[in-house]
Design a protein around this motif. Sequence first.
Motif, PDB file in Angstrom:
ATOM      1  N   ASN A  32       0.809  -1.225   0.000  1.00  0.00           N
ATOM      2  CA  ASN A  32       0.000   0.000   0.000  1.00  0.00           C
ATOM      3  C   ASN A  32       0.844   1.277   0.000  1.00  0.00           C
ATOM      4  N   GLY A  33       2.162   1.132   0.026  1.00  0.00           N
ATOM      5  CA  GLY A  33       3.029   2.303   0.038  1.00  0.00           C
ATOM      6  C   GLY A  33       3.852   2.387   1.312  1.00  0.00           C
ATOM      7  N   VAL A  34       4.103   3.595   1.789  1.00  0.00           N
ATOM      8  CA  VAL A  34       4.942   3.796   2.978  1.00  0.00           C
ATOM      9  C   VAL A  34       4.225   3.314   4.235  1.00  0.00           C
ATOM     10  N   VAL A  35       4.929   2.560   5.070  1.00  0.00           N
ATOM     11  CA  VAL A  35       4.400   2.153   6.379  1.00  0.00           C
ATOM     12  C   VAL A  35       4.795   3.257   7.355  1.00  0.00           C
ATOM     13  N   GLU A  36       3.882   4.187   7.591  1.00  0.00           N
ATOM     14  CA  GLU A  36       4.233   5.429   8.281  1.00  0.00           C
ATOM     15  C   GLU A  36       4.683   5.232   9.723  1.00  0.00           C
ATOM     16  N   GLY A  37       3.953   4.407  10.473  1.00  0.00           N
ATOM     17  CA  GLY A  37       4.282   4.251  11.882  1.00  0.00           C
ATOM     18  C   GLY A  37       5.704   3.756  12.096  1.00  0.00           C
ATOM     19  N   VAL A  38       6.090   2.714  11.375  1.00  0.00           N
ATOM     20  CA  VAL A  38       7.428   2.137  11.513  1.00  0.00           C
ATOM     21  C   VAL A  38       8.489   3.124  11.017  1.00  0.00           C
ATOM     22  N   SER A  39       8.206   3.768   9.891  1.00  0.00           N
ATOM     23  CA  SER A  39       9.165   4.727   9.327  1.00  0.00           C
ATOM     24  C   SER A  39       9.369   5.909  10.263  1.00  0.00           C
ATOM     25  N   ASN A  40       8.300   6.412  10.861  1.00  0.00           N
ATOM     26  CA  ASN A  40       8.421   7.542  11.783  1.00  0.00           C
ATOM     27  C   ASN A  40       9.225   7.175  13.024  1.00  0.00           C
ATOM     28  N   TYR A  41       9.078   5.934  13.475  1.00  0.00           N
ATOM     29  CA  TYR A  41       9.867   5.459  14.621  1.00  0.00           C
ATOM     30  C   TYR A  41      11.355   5.501  14.298  1.00  0.00           C
ATOM     31  N   LEU A  42      11.723   5.052  13.100  1.00  0.00           N
ATOM     32  CA  LEU A  42      13.127   5.026  12.710  1.00  0.00           C
ATOM     33  C   LEU A  42      13.672   6.438  12.488  1.00  0.00           C
ATOM     34  N   ILE A  43      12.824   7.327  11.993  1.00  0.00           N
ATOM     35  CA  ILE A  43      13.234   8.736  11.869  1.00  0.00           C
ATOM     36  C   ILE A  43      13.518   9.309  13.258  1.00  0.00           C
ATOM     37  N   PHE A  44      12.652   8.989  14.199  1.00  0.00           N
ATOM     38  CA  PHE A  44      12.839   9.437  15.584  1.00  0.00           C
ATOM     39  C   PHE A  44      14.163   8.906  16.145  1.00  0.00           C
ATOM     40  N   LYS A  45      14.445   7.615  15.930  1.00  0.00           N
ATOM     41  CA  LYS A  45      15.678   7.025  16.448  1.00  0.00           C
ATOM     42  C   LYS A  45      16.908   7.674  15.819  1.00  0.00           C
ATOM     43  N   ASP A 113      10.367  -2.049  21.816  1.00  0.00           N
ATOM     44  CA  ASP A 113      10.676  -0.625  21.908  1.00  0.00           C
ATOM     45  C   ASP A 113       9.864   0.172  20.893  1.00  0.00           C
ATOM     46  N   PHE A 114       9.671  -0.396  19.711  1.00  0.00           N
ATOM     47  CA  PHE A 114       8.854   0.266  18.696  1.00  0.00           C
ATOM     48  C   PHE A 114       7.407   0.398  19.181  1.00  0.00           C
ATOM     49  N   PHE A 115       6.831  -0.686  19.708  1.00  0.00           N
ATOM     50  CA  PHE A 115       5.442  -0.620  20.181  1.00  0.00           C
ATOM     51  C   PHE A 115       5.304   0.316  21.375  1.00  0.00           C
ATOM     52  N   LEU A 116       6.330   0.341  22.242  1.00  0.00           N
ATOM     53  CA  LEU A 116       6.309   1.255  23.378  1.00  0.00           C
ATOM     54  C   LEU A 116       6.311   2.703  22.886  1.00  0.00           C
ATOM     55  N   TRP A 117       7.163   2.997  21.905  1.00  0.00           N
ATOM     56  CA  TRP A 117       7.201   4.343  21.311  1.00  0.00           C
ATOM     57  C   TRP A 117       5.847   4.690  20.689  1.00  0.00           C
ATOM     58  N   ALA A 118       5.264   3.737  19.958  1.00  0.00           N
ATOM     59  CA  ALA A 118       3.978   3.988  19.297  1.00  0.00           C
ATOM     60  C   ALA A 118       2.872   4.266  20.317  1.00  0.00           C
ATOM     61  N   GLU A 119       2.895   3.561  21.438  1.00  0.00           N
ATOM     62  CA  GLU A 119       1.894   3.779  22.487  1.00  0.00           C
ATOM     63  C   GLU A 119       2.086   5.139  23.147  1.00  0.00           C
ATOM     64  N   ARG A 120       3.298   5.460  23.468  1.00  0.00           N
ATOM     65  CA  ARG A 120       3.572   6.732  24.143  1.00  0.00           C
ATOM     66  C   ARG A 120       3.283   7.939  23.254  1.00  0.00           C
ATOM     67  N   ASN A 121       3.447   7.758  21.945  1.00  0.00           N
ATOM     68  CA  ASN A 121       3.231   8.859  21.010  1.00  0.00           C
ATOM     69  C   ASN A 121       1.850   8.819  20.362  1.00  0.00           C
ATOM     70  N   ALA A 129       0.547  -2.555  27.679  1.00  0.00           N
ATOM     71  CA  ALA A 129       0.131  -2.478  29.087  1.00  0.00           C
ATOM     72  C   ALA A 129       1.069  -1.618  29.925  1.00  0.00           C
ATOM     73  N   ILE A 130       1.054  -0.303  29.689  1.00  0.00           N
ATOM     74  CA  ILE A 130       1.899   0.601  30.479  1.00  0.00           C
ATOM     75  C   ILE A 130       1.036   1.487  31.391  1.00  0.00           C
ATOM     76  N   TYR A 131      -0.184   1.049  31.651  1.00  0.00           N
ATOM     77  CA  TYR A 131      -1.120   1.825  32.480  1.00  0.00           C
ATOM     78  C   TYR A 131      -1.419   1.062  33.768  1.00  0.00           C
ATOM     79  N   ASN A 132      -1.631   1.795  34.847  1.00  0.00           N
ATOM     80  CA  ASN A 132      -1.906   1.176  36.141  1.00  0.00           C
ATOM     81  C   ASN A 132      -3.394   0.912  36.307  1.00  0.00           C
ATOM     82  N   TRP A 148      10.274   0.242  30.480  1.00  0.00           N
ATOM     83  CA  TRP A 148       9.424  -0.935  30.410  1.00  0.00           C
ATOM     84  C   TRP A 148      10.104  -1.997  29.558  1.00  0.00           C
ATOM     85  N   LYS A 149       9.717  -3.258  29.754  1.00  0.00           N
ATOM     86  CA  LYS A 149      10.216  -4.331  28.905  1.00  0.00           C
ATOM     87  C   LYS A 149       9.101  -5.346  28.667  1.00  0.00           C
TER      88      LYS A 149
END
Length: 434
Positions: A32-45, A113-121, A129-132, A148-149
């Motif tokens: 479908n083209g660019v996978v934005e979520g994954v690409s944005n994570y790598l740009i952030f890193k 780490d990618f999923f953690l970044w996606a959740e936080r952002n 599951a990073i909520y109490n 978190w791990k």
Amino acid sequence: MIFYKTTDEDCILQGAFSKSSYSGIPVFFDSNGVVEGVSNYLIFKAIKDTDEITSVTTYAYQLQTFLRFIDEKGKGLSWQSVTDGHLVEFRDTKIKSGNKDSYVAGVLRTVFDFFLWAERNKVIRHHVAIYNDDREYAISAEKTKTSWKWPHIPSSTSKAKPTPTNDDLEILHVTTIEESDVVGTRDSLIFTIYERSARRMEALQIKVSDVPDWEDIEAYQAENKVFYVEVKGKRKIDRDLEFLPETMELLREYIESERADAVNAAKKRNKFYKEPDDLFLAATTGKPLNKQYISRRLSGLMKKAGVSGTGHRVRAKGLTDIVAAFDGFDDRGQPKSAQDVLIRAAEKAGHSNPQSLRHYLALSRSEGLAAKMNNIELLRDLGIKVQTRKKQLADIDKANDLFEAILNDLNVEGELLKFLEQYLGKQKVSEVKS
């Protein structure tokens, strides 16, 4: 099919207030083209979290390995729908197929780490599951001291990368200086700057104008003061590299010898050549060195010297020394708090996370380096100077026959021809090595 390609220098990223050019950043694609979520994570890193683009490429490869697995197993399952079940299936399948636990653990750490970044952002919501609360989440998370791990990562048995000892570094400097008459001093000094905890990009920021003249060096030696050179570290944060006057003395000698030779050679080859202010130059072109070149060069020298690791591990030795400098005992004779030591050392070393230096504190205390650090650096600077002088004296010894012939007026032409043949042959060998 999911795959990634890296950007070239024509890639422009639009920030809040400016545009910047970035190359080497992985961008993911599917049907479908660019996978934005994954690409944005790598740009952030690449831009916000690290200065090592090679590390970002490793993250991209690990994510590609996982995403292709779920794409094949899940019949086109999107990354937003990944659950613990998919992560466990990936873990077990890879281990059963013969992959080492350490490799699988590394991939899963990056994936989490990618999923953690996606959740936080807020790229995904209420997925990790990073909520109490007592709700069930698609991906489990376990709280650590700093973040978190994912709680189901296989235990890794991989050994820590070796950090060179002081004896290793003595051998390394001797080998480096002897390796080349043209760039031996230059390469030894780059190792020295790594030992002051500088990263590659920081070492390459040092300018000729940052190195004081002989008068200032002598004044600092008399007053027992240190020099500071400001560079931009990770996340473009300013930090100071600290140098003893003896180290600045070596840098000044390099500027007036090896570096001057490189500049003169470049001017002879190219009449339009303009000398840069960059401190470290290539011997053949007179151009500033780049990160890739010095990584290859220093790794090759370490291998030749029989010292395990890479140039980055020499920096690890520098980090150990920085931690040691802040360690010791308080006014009551009690060992200083580890947390206090780590916070001060992290600020000095340009690290945002003090806990990342905990390993170096343990290493420092096991070696008792806190009381030795400055003496070690002074002795190493002296050793480099002695080794350089030995090379210079060896060259003079080779001219003894010529001097004797001139003094006694015997076979002067023959001895001069022999000396020139030796000298020119040595120059050709040195040019090949550079």
